[in-house]
Design a protein around this motif. Structure first.
Motif, mmCIF file in Angstrom:
data_model
loop_
_atom_site.group_PDB
_atom_site.id
_atom_site.type_symbol
_atom_site.label_atom_id
_atom_site.label_comp_id
_atom_site.label_asym_id
_atom_site.label_seq_id
_atom_site.Cartn_x
_atom_site.Cartn_y
_atom_site.Cartn_z
ATOM 1 N N VAL A 24 17.073 31.705 -20.061
ATOM 2 C CA VAL A 24 17.410 32.924 -21.309
ATOM 3 C C VAL A 24 18.239 32.882 -22.601
ATOM 4 C CG1 VAL A 24 19.327 35.230 -20.494
ATOM 5 C CG2 VAL A 24 17.346 34.516 -19.157
ATOM 6 N N PHE A 25 18.785 32.078 -22.523
ATOM 7 C CA PHE A 25 19.683 31.488 -23.872
ATOM 8 C C PHE A 25 18.968 31.239 -24.889
ATOM 9 C CE2 PHE A 25 22.668 28.964 -26.695
ATOM 10 C CZ PHE A 25 23.430 29.913 -26.741
ATOM 11 N N GLU A 26 17.512 30.737 -24.562
ATOM 12 C CA GLU A 26 17.039 30.024 -25.736
ATOM 13 C C GLU A 26 16.421 31.549 -26.685
ATOM 14 O OE1 GLU A 26 13.800 28.073 -24.254
ATOM 15 O OE2 GLU A 26 15.191 26.469 -22.583
ATOM 16 N N LYS A 27 16.464 32.486 -25.867
ATOM 17 C CA LYS A 27 15.860 33.916 -26.464
ATOM 18 C C LYS A 27 16.735 34.713 -27.079
ATOM 19 C CE LYS A 27 10.844 33.065 -24.537
ATOM 20 N NZ LYS A 27 10.075 33.648 -23.827
ATOM 21 N N ASN A 28 17.688 34.554 -26.122
ATOM 22 C CA ASN A 28 19.136 35.935 -26.099
ATOM 23 C C ASN A 28 20.600 35.104 -26.432
ATOM 24 O OD1 ASN A 28 17.384 38.507 -24.944
ATOM 25 N ND2 ASN A 28 16.513 36.244 -23.884
ATOM 26 N N SER A 29 20.643 35.559 -28.008
ATOM 27 C CA SER A 29 22.145 35.470 -27.982
ATOM 28 C C SER A 29 23.663 35.903 -26.883
ATOM 29 C CB SER A 29 22.906 35.748 -29.048
ATOM 30 O OG SER A 29 21.979 36.199 -29.373
ATOM 31 N N ASP A 30 22.801 36.846 -26.553
ATOM 32 C CA ASP A 30 23.742 38.113 -26.142
ATOM 33 C C ASP A 30 23.611 37.499 -24.445
ATOM 34 O OD1 ASP A 30 25.705 39.676 -24.439
ATOM 35 O OD2 ASP A 30 25.574 40.644 -26.408
ATOM 36 N N LEU A 31 23.862 37.402 -23.932
ATOM 37 C CA LEU A 31 23.673 37.052 -22.244
ATOM 38 C C LEU A 31 23.768 38.631 -21.046
ATOM 39 C CD1 LEU A 31 24.556 33.908 -21.779
ATOM 40 C CD2 LEU A 31 22.410 33.902 -21.591
ATOM 41 N N LEU A 32 24.644 38.916 -21.301
ATOM 42 C CA LEU A 32 25.557 40.320 -21.259
ATOM 43 C C LEU A 32 24.639 41.374 -20.964
ATOM 44 C CD1 LEU A 32 26.804 42.151 -18.911
ATOM 45 C CD2 LEU A 32 29.162 42.554 -20.759
ATOM 46 N N ASP A 33 24.023 41.062 -22.355
ATOM 47 C CA ASP A 33 23.122 42.482 -22.709
ATOM 48 C C ASP A 33 21.993 42.139 -22.344
ATOM 49 O OD1 ASP A 33 24.309 44.631 -24.455
ATOM 50 O OD2 ASP A 33 23.855 42.903 -26.743
ATOM 51 N N HIS A 34 21.354 40.650 -22.211
ATOM 52 C CA HIS A 34 19.862 40.266 -21.115
ATOM 53 C C HIS A 34 20.323 41.079 -19.590
ATOM 54 C CE1 HIS A 34 17.520 37.606 -18.876
ATOM 55 N NE2 HIS A 34 16.456 37.756 -19.995
ATOM 56 N N TYR A 35 21.218 40.455 -19.363
ATOM 57 C CA TYR A 35 21.502 41.555 -17.912
ATOM 58 C C TYR A 35 21.354 42.902 -17.748
ATOM 59 C CZ TYR A 35 23.166 42.520 -13.225
ATOM 60 O OH TYR A 35 23.200 43.205 -12.192
ATOM 61 N N LEU A 36 21.954 43.221 -18.376
ATOM 62 C CA LEU A 36 22.180 44.522 -18.901
ATOM 63 C C LEU A 36 20.511 45.328 -18.050
ATOM 64 C CD1 LEU A 36 25.501 45.326 -20.250
ATOM 65 C CD2 LEU A 36 25.066 45.132 -17.489
ATOM 66 N N ASN A 37 20.267 44.329 -19.389
ATOM 67 C CA ASN A 37 18.535 45.222 -19.460
ATOM 68 C C ASN A 37 17.491 44.625 -19.107
ATOM 69 O OD1 ASN A 37 19.244 46.869 -22.302
ATOM 70 N ND2 ASN A 37 20.379 45.640 -22.927
ATOM 71 N N GLU A 38 17.184 43.433 -18.469
ATOM 72 C CA GLU A 38 15.900 42.617 -18.574
ATOM 73 C C GLU A 38 16.447 41.786 -17.351
ATOM 74 O OE1 GLU A 38 13.578 40.985 -20.561
ATOM 75 O OE2 GLU A 38 14.829 41.326 -22.280
ATOM 76 N N GLY A 39 17.741 41.802 -16.711
ATOM 77 C CA GLY A 39 17.905 40.988 -15.869
ATOM 78 C C GLY A 39 18.206 41.179 -14.577
ATOM 79 N N TYR A 40 18.807 41.974 -14.512
ATOM 80 C CA TYR A 40 19.391 42.801 -12.875
ATOM 81 C C TYR A 40 17.351 43.806 -12.066
ATOM 82 C CZ TYR A 40 18.070 47.582 -14.565
ATOM 83 O OH TYR A 40 17.537 49.001 -14.505
ATOM 84 N N LEU A 41 16.910 44.002 -13.055
ATOM 85 C CA LEU A 41 15.593 43.926 -12.803
ATOM 86 C C LEU A 41 14.859 42.938 -12.077
ATOM 87 C CD1 LEU A 41 14.021 45.723 -15.942
ATOM 88 C CD2 LEU A 41 14.759 47.022 -13.366
ATOM 89 N N LYS A 42 14.988 41.196 -12.160
ATOM 90 C CA LYS A 42 14.192 40.621 -11.999
ATOM 91 C C LYS A 42 15.226 39.672 -10.809
ATOM 92 C CE LYS A 42 12.361 39.146 -16.240
ATOM 93 N NZ LYS A 42 12.489 38.296 -17.797
#
Length: 206
Positions: A24-42
């Protein structure tokens, strides 16, 4: 607002998230944003003690269509509702309090099983909670760790048997017991097998 509350209450663990999902970090600098928008769906988890899929099982969370961590921080923060089926540090402390209140741990008895503990500064109960149960040591004469582990936990060391007992299953048996009829049945079998020499046994007791 929700993101700020999540950060203020340390509900997102970036180190944990990155270790579990390093790509995830390779494409996203804000990990929390990734979880809130995409991560939880996975089905990704924001921390060790918040299981996205577990929490999504609650009907109101599922019906809301919200990110489960946002739902939690807005409506469930401070409630008794569980966020994981794992044993948390709070669970351990609660279990210790119950064990002490109900005198379920016999320190003297425990130390007879591991006498070297006397020469250390280790707390006997904490030793059992963290390590002793893995070696099938018993917290008292009335609680058999191996019996409980095999009967109720499929032999697993994932959770301390006494912790499981006090938090979840106070009605479970804690020690192997034989009814009188069963004892009589076994006594007859032993006599029939000629494997018990009464005279030899009496000679040892004289």
């Amino acid at each position: 607002k929700a993101k700020l509350l999540i950060e203020e209450n340390n509900l997102f663990d970036p180190i944990y998230y990155n270790s579990c999902y390093p790509h995830v970090f390779e494409k996203n600098s804000d990990l929390l944003d990734h979880y809130l928008n995409e991560g939880y769906l996975k089905g990704f988890n924001p921390s060790e003690y918040f299981d996205t899929n577990f929490y999504m099982q609650y009907d109101d969370v599922k019906k809301s269509g919200m990110n489960p961590l946002i739902f939690y921080v807005l409506y469930d923060l401070g409630s008794e509702r569980r966020t994981t089926n794992k044993v948390t540090p709070d669970d351990i402390q609660k279990a210790i309090d119950i064990i002490k209140d109900e005198n379920l741990f016999d320190e003297k008895f425990y130390i007879t099983q591991i006498p070297q503990l006397k020469d250390t500064s280790l707390d006997a109960l904490m030793h059992y909670i963290i390590e002793g149960y893995k070696n099938n040591l018993n917290p008292s004469k009335n609680f058999n760790t191996l019996f409980y582990k095999m009967r109720y936990l499929e032999g697993s060391d994932d959770i301390n048997p006494l912790v499981d007992y006090v938090l979840n299953h106070h009605d479970n048996e804690t020690i192997f017991k034989l009814g009188e009829s069963k004892i009589n049945e076994y006594v007859e079998l032993i006599y029939d097998s000629n494997r018990f020499d009464e005279k030899y046994y009496k000679d040892q007791t004289n």
